[in-house]
Design an enzyme around this catalytic site. Structure first.
Site, short mmCIF file in Angstrom:
data_model
loop_
_atom_site.label_atom_id
_atom_site.label_comp_id
_atom_site.label_asym_id
_atom_site.label_seq_id
_atom_site.Cartn_x
_atom_site.Cartn_y
_atom_site.Cartn_z
N LYS A 31 0.82 -1.21 0.00
CA LYS A 31 0.00 0.00 0.00
C LYS A 31 0.85 1.26 0.00
O LYS A 31 0.46 2.27 -0.57
CB LYS A 31 -0.95 0.00 1.21
CG LYS A 31 -2.12 -0.94 1.02
CD LYS A 31 -3.31 -0.54 1.87
CE LYS A 31 -4.46 -1.50 1.62
NZ LYS A 31 -5.55 -1.35 2.57
N LYS A 49 -3.64 -11.48 -7.18
CA LYS A 49 -4.92 -11.61 -6.47
C LYS A 49 -6.00 -10.76 -7.14
O LYS A 49 -5.72 -9.67 -7.61
CB LYS A 49 -4.67 -11.12 -5.03
CG LYS A 49 -5.84 -11.17 -4.11
CD LYS A 49 -5.50 -10.56 -2.76
CE LYS A 49 -5.71 -9.07 -2.73
NZ LYS A 49 -5.93 -8.49 -1.40
N LYS A 90 -10.09 -5.27 -5.39
CA LYS A 90 -10.98 -4.13 -5.60
C LYS A 90 -10.25 -2.99 -6.31
O LYS A 90 -10.85 -2.20 -7.00
CB LYS A 90 -11.41 -3.55 -4.24
CG LYS A 90 -12.30 -4.43 -3.42
CD LYS A 90 -12.68 -3.75 -2.10
CE LYS A 90 -12.02 -4.44 -0.93
NZ LYS A 90 -12.57 -4.15 0.37
P1 TYM Z 1 -10.62 -6.51 2.70
O1 TYM Z 1 -11.73 -5.52 2.80
O2 TYM Z 1 -9.47 -6.20 1.81
O3 TYM Z 1 -11.19 -7.90 2.27
C1 TYM Z 1 -12.29 -8.49 2.92
C2 TYM Z 1 -12.15 -9.99 2.95
O4 TYM Z 1 -12.07 -10.52 1.62
C3 TYM Z 1 -10.94 -11.37 1.52
N1 TYM Z 1 -10.41 -11.27 0.15
C4 TYM Z 1 -10.20 -12.33 -0.66
N2 TYM Z 1 -10.39 -13.64 -0.48
C5 TYM Z 1 -10.09 -14.46 -1.51
N3 TYM Z 1 -9.62 -14.03 -2.71
C6 TYM Z 1 -9.41 -12.72 -2.93
N4 TYM Z 1 -8.95 -12.30 -4.12
C7 TYM Z 1 -9.70 -11.80 -1.88
N5 TYM Z 1 -9.63 -10.44 -1.76
C8 TYM Z 1 -10.06 -10.15 -0.51
C9 TYM Z 1 -9.95 -10.85 2.55
O5 TYM Z 1 -9.02 -11.84 2.93
C10 TYM Z 1 -10.88 -10.46 3.69
O6 TYM Z 1 -11.18 -11.57 4.50
N6 TYM Z 1 -7.99 -5.72 6.81
C11 TYM Z 1 -9.18 -6.37 6.31
C12 TYM Z 1 -10.44 -5.96 7.02
C13 TYM Z 1 -10.41 -6.13 8.50
C14 TYM Z 1 -10.53 -7.36 9.20
C15 TYM Z 1 -10.45 -7.00 10.59
C16 TYM Z 1 -10.69 -8.67 8.80
C17 TYM Z 1 -10.26 -5.14 9.42
N7 TYM Z 1 -10.29 -5.67 10.69
C18 TYM Z 1 -10.52 -7.98 11.56
C19 TYM Z 1 -10.77 -9.64 9.80
C20 TYM Z 1 -10.68 -9.30 11.16
C21 TYM Z 1 -9.31 -6.02 4.85
O7 TYM Z 1 -8.85 -5.01 4.40
O8 TYM Z 1 -10.09 -6.85 4.16
#
Ligand code: TYM
Length: 335
Positions: free
Chosen positions: A115, A197, A200
């Site tokens: 990032k 990957k 978004k």
């Molecule tokens: P975020 O918003 O980037 O993604 C949300 C969830 O989607 C999963 N994910 C994927 N899984 C499989 N293939 C992909 N290409 C893919 N892209 C995203 C992510 O692994 C995630 O589970 N930091 C976290 C949000 C967060 C969080 C937390 C999660 C904040 N606090 C506490 C768990 C526990 C995030 O940015 O996820």
């Protein structure tokens, strides 16, 4: 434990447009686990401002994400679905945990490195301490399990390290959480570059299936998906494009990769892509329809936002009071 049930926490950011990766890697598993655990599902808007956001846009996306949690099948009577910013305990615990986290640990986080490359003009301290806020989210509810995609594993590991360090000093304060990674769909790759990957923030819209894509767009994107020239449907590392399509197919249909491969015997990539497209359409269409229906019901959604934030706040305050006492903050005089 809450009422004899183990606790589950997970969250998602309301930035960008949600992809099939978010759904198959996380949201789908959240629904599957939602009966067995006492669940907290947060729209993590505090995390979102580590990158510059347009305020009106962020508010809109956050609300849509919360509605999407419901549309995907989470029950707001049983599961706590709320905005992270409505529960001040997240930020308060994050501060305390910051004092139990080392710069060296945070320096090793690959997401920070990625990032800060992407946002070189805004490498703020929030971006650096992002994993500490995430640890606070999880530990605040004494969570046992955290369903996430593989990309969040490093953050889960640092959460465990911070919790263990804190417990080492003050006794058993935090439950040590475990990650839950689904059998399939834990790492969905870009349709245009299967070494990367699905994300978004990808600039090429053909690389990702967005959760709100209509059926024709979904079919078209799969038709254009990058595969290889081997003309052989097999589930192996050397064919990452085909493997990704099979992963998506399995995550949508509940089949095992080897069975899926057997089912496609004698067929070509065109037929595979068509089948994957249909499987995705049949998973996403009901979610989209429910999303459209719920979006119109403002007072119902507002009611959920209010009551669930209160529920989250209640459990968060319990942990926070315990932590504050342990570290030596004076008790509030309330009479
Ligand atoms: P975020 O918003 O980037 O993604 C949300 C969830 O989607 C999963 N994910 C994927 N899984 C499989 N293939 C992909 N290409 C893919 N892209 C995203 C992510 O692994 C995630 O589970 N930091 C976290 C949000 C967060 C969080 C937390 C999660 C904040 N606090 C506490 C768990 C526990 C995030 O940015 O996820």
């Amino acid at each position: 434990m809450i009422d004899g049930k183990k606790v589950l926490f997970s969250g998602m950011q309301a930035t960008g447009t949600l992809t099939l990766g978010n759904y198959l890697g996380a949201l789908k598993n959240w629904v599957a686990l939602s009966e067995e655990y006492e669940c907290f599902y947060s729209v993590v808007d505090l995390h979102s401002i580590t990158v510059r956001q347009d305020p009106a846009e962020l508010r809109k996306r956050a609300r849509n994400l919360l509605i999407l949690y419901l549309a995907a099948g989470l029950n707001p009577e049983k599961n706590c679905i709320y905005y992270q910013s409505h529960v001040s305990g997240h930020a308060e615990l994050a501060w305390i945990l910051n004092c139990f986290t080392y710069m060296g640990e945070l320096n090793r986080m690959t997401q920070f490195k990625d990032k800060s490359q992407k946002h070189a003009d805004n490498i703020n301290a929030g971006l650096f301490t992002y994993p500490v806020l995430m640890a606070a989210d999880i530990l605040l509810y004494q969570s046992d399990v955290v369903p996430v995609g593989i990309d969040q594993m490093q953050h889960l590991e640092i959460t465990r390290d911070i919790a263990q360090r804190f417990n080492g000093v003050y006794g058993d304060v935090f439950t040590i959480p475990e990650a839950y990674i689904g059998k399939s769909g834990a790492k969905i790759m870009s349709l245009q570059n299967p070494e990367k990957k699905m994300s978004k923030s990808d600039e090429n819209p053909n690389a990702s299936i967005y959760l709100m894509d209509d059926p024709d767009t979904i079919r078209r994107k799969f038709k254009r998906a990058v595969t290889d020239s081997e003309a052989n449907i097999a589930y192996r590392e050397e064919q990452p494009g085909v493997r990704n399509l099979l992963d998506i197919y399995c995550a949508c249909t509940g089949r095992m990769p080897q069975d899926a491969v057997a089912g496609f015997q004698g067929q070509g990539y065109g037929q595979l892509k068509e089948a994957v497209g249909e499987a995705v359409v049949s998973v996403l269409t009901p979610v989209q329809e429910e999303f459209a229906r719920l979006s119109k019901d403002k007072s119902y959604i507002d009611g959920i936002i209010k009551s669930n934030a209160e529920k989250a706040e209640y459990y968060a305050a319990k942990t926070l009071r315990k932590v504050q006492k342990k570290v030596g903050f004076p008790e509030r005089i309330r009479k």
